[in-house]
Design an enzyme around this catalytic site. Structure first.
Site, PDB file in Angstrom:
ATOM      1  N   HIS A   1      -7.753  -5.431   0.901  1.00  0.00           N
ATOM      2  CA  HIS A   1      -6.637  -4.491   1.085  1.00  0.00           C
ATOM      3  C   HIS A   1      -6.130  -4.635   2.515  1.00  0.00           C
ATOM      4  CE1 HIS A   1      -4.279  -1.049  -0.294  1.00  0.00           C
ATOM      5  NE2 HIS A   1      -4.338  -0.619   0.952  1.00  0.00           N
TER       6      HIS A   1
ATOM      7  N   SER B   1       0.838  -1.192   0.000  1.00  0.00           N
ATOM      8  CA  SER B   1       0.000   0.000   0.000  1.00  0.00           C
ATOM      9  C   SER B   1       0.881   1.253   0.000  1.00  0.00           C
ATOM     10  CB  SER B   1      -0.963  -0.029   1.188  1.00  0.00           C
ATOM     11  OG  SER B   1      -1.968   0.949   1.033  1.00  0.00           O
TER      12      SER B   1
ATOM     13  N   ASP C   1      -9.581  -6.321  -3.688  1.00  0.00           N
ATOM     14  CA  ASP C   1      -9.110  -5.106  -3.021  1.00  0.00           C
ATOM     15  C   ASP C   1     -10.093  -3.962  -3.295  1.00  0.00           C
ATOM     16  OD1 ASP C   1      -7.743  -2.728  -2.277  1.00  0.00           O
ATOM     17  OD2 ASP C   1      -5.810  -3.702  -2.584  1.00  0.00           O
TER      18      ASP C   1
END
Length: 278
Positions: free
Chosen positions: A256, A103, A228
């Protein structure tokens, strides 16, 4: 070095921990935004270390035991967050590492690979984005996020972290008991939960890299969840298309989040195979 250690770099204190033999190739794990080193699970790190890697994880500024700033007043930029891991490697005597970022940590990893390619043996990008992927707009109205918990209340903070993970999870995710233990550990280690949950998102970006992904020369692996909700699989595909020679491995059912135990038998071997290249 093993166990948590405080290291002075770039005028701040960062908490760092390593697993495995210091003589083995180094794998640097860079967590997502507002995420301490705890999100890289102990057993996940041990499995990589058992594969012949020196695994290094650390607390970003404003997470865990690293230097904290007043909530809403970060004394740094996104570029400073990207400079910290290289300074940390210098302090540990590591010139070249296999860099794994997730991320926001994936954005940091991309920047390091673009600007300091000589420091990156291989690059692994997880649940991240090149930043400019166009997607179809979802139909209907987006729901307003729930109000932030009182981060000064440990019980409320634990529930808030658990809620945030659930909101971004796919069909393959961490179990409730494991998630609660993790959230309790994060809250227990963090100097200031309010700062941890706010400051990364309000910090200025700082100077942008002068080159793009076409400057990345490190062998690159892209691991991306098929469910995600923040960065759809299109973001992973875009990374794999824009970085020469990159390979995309979709992770079925993952949303995610940092890889849950159910996917370690996929993720760990992929990283070990990939980092054997550098």
């Amino acid at each position: 070095m093993s166990g948590e250690t405080m290291v002075q770099v770039n005028g701040v204190e960062l908490c760092v921990e390593s697993f495995g033999d210091p003589a083995d190739p180094a794998v640097l794990l860079i967590a997502g935004g507002a995420s301490s080193l705890d999100w890289w699970a102990d057993e996940f790190c041990r499995r990589l270390a058992h594969g012949g890697r020196r695994v290094i994880r650390y607390d970003h500024r404003d997470t865990g035991r690293s230097t904290s700033y007043p909530a809403g007043e970060p004394g740094y930029t996104g570029a400073d967050l990207a400079a910290d891991p290289l300074a940390l490697l210098d302090a540990l005597g590591v010139h070249r590492a296999h860099v794994v970022g997730l991320s926001m940590g994936g954005g940091i990893a991309q920047r390091i690979a673009i600007e300091h390619g000589d420091r990156v043996a291989t690059l692994t990008l997880m649940s991240t984005s090149p930043g400019d992927v166009e997607e179809e707009q979802e139909q209907g109205q987006r729901q307003e996020p729930p109000p932030a918990p009182d981060w000064t209340d440990p019980e409320a903070a634990v529930e808030g972290l658990m809620r945030d993970v659930r909101s971004a999870a796919g069909s393959v995710t961490i179990g409730e008991d494991g998630l609660r233990r993790l959230a309790e550990r994060v809250v227990g280690r963090t100097r200031d939960m309010a700062a941890s949950q706010v400051n990364h998102w309000v910090a200025e970006a700082g100077p942008e890299p002068k080159a793009g992904l076409d400057a990345v020369t490190a062998p690159t692996l892209v691991l991306h969840g098929t469910e995600d909700p923040l960065f759809s699989l299109a973001h992973g595909r875009a990374l794999a298309e824009r970085i020469a020679g990159a390979r995309l491995v979709p992770l079925e059912g993952l949303g995610h989040e940092h890889p849950p135990p159910a996917l370690w038998d996929v993720v760990v071997p992929e990283i070990l195979r990939h980092t054997a290249r550098g």
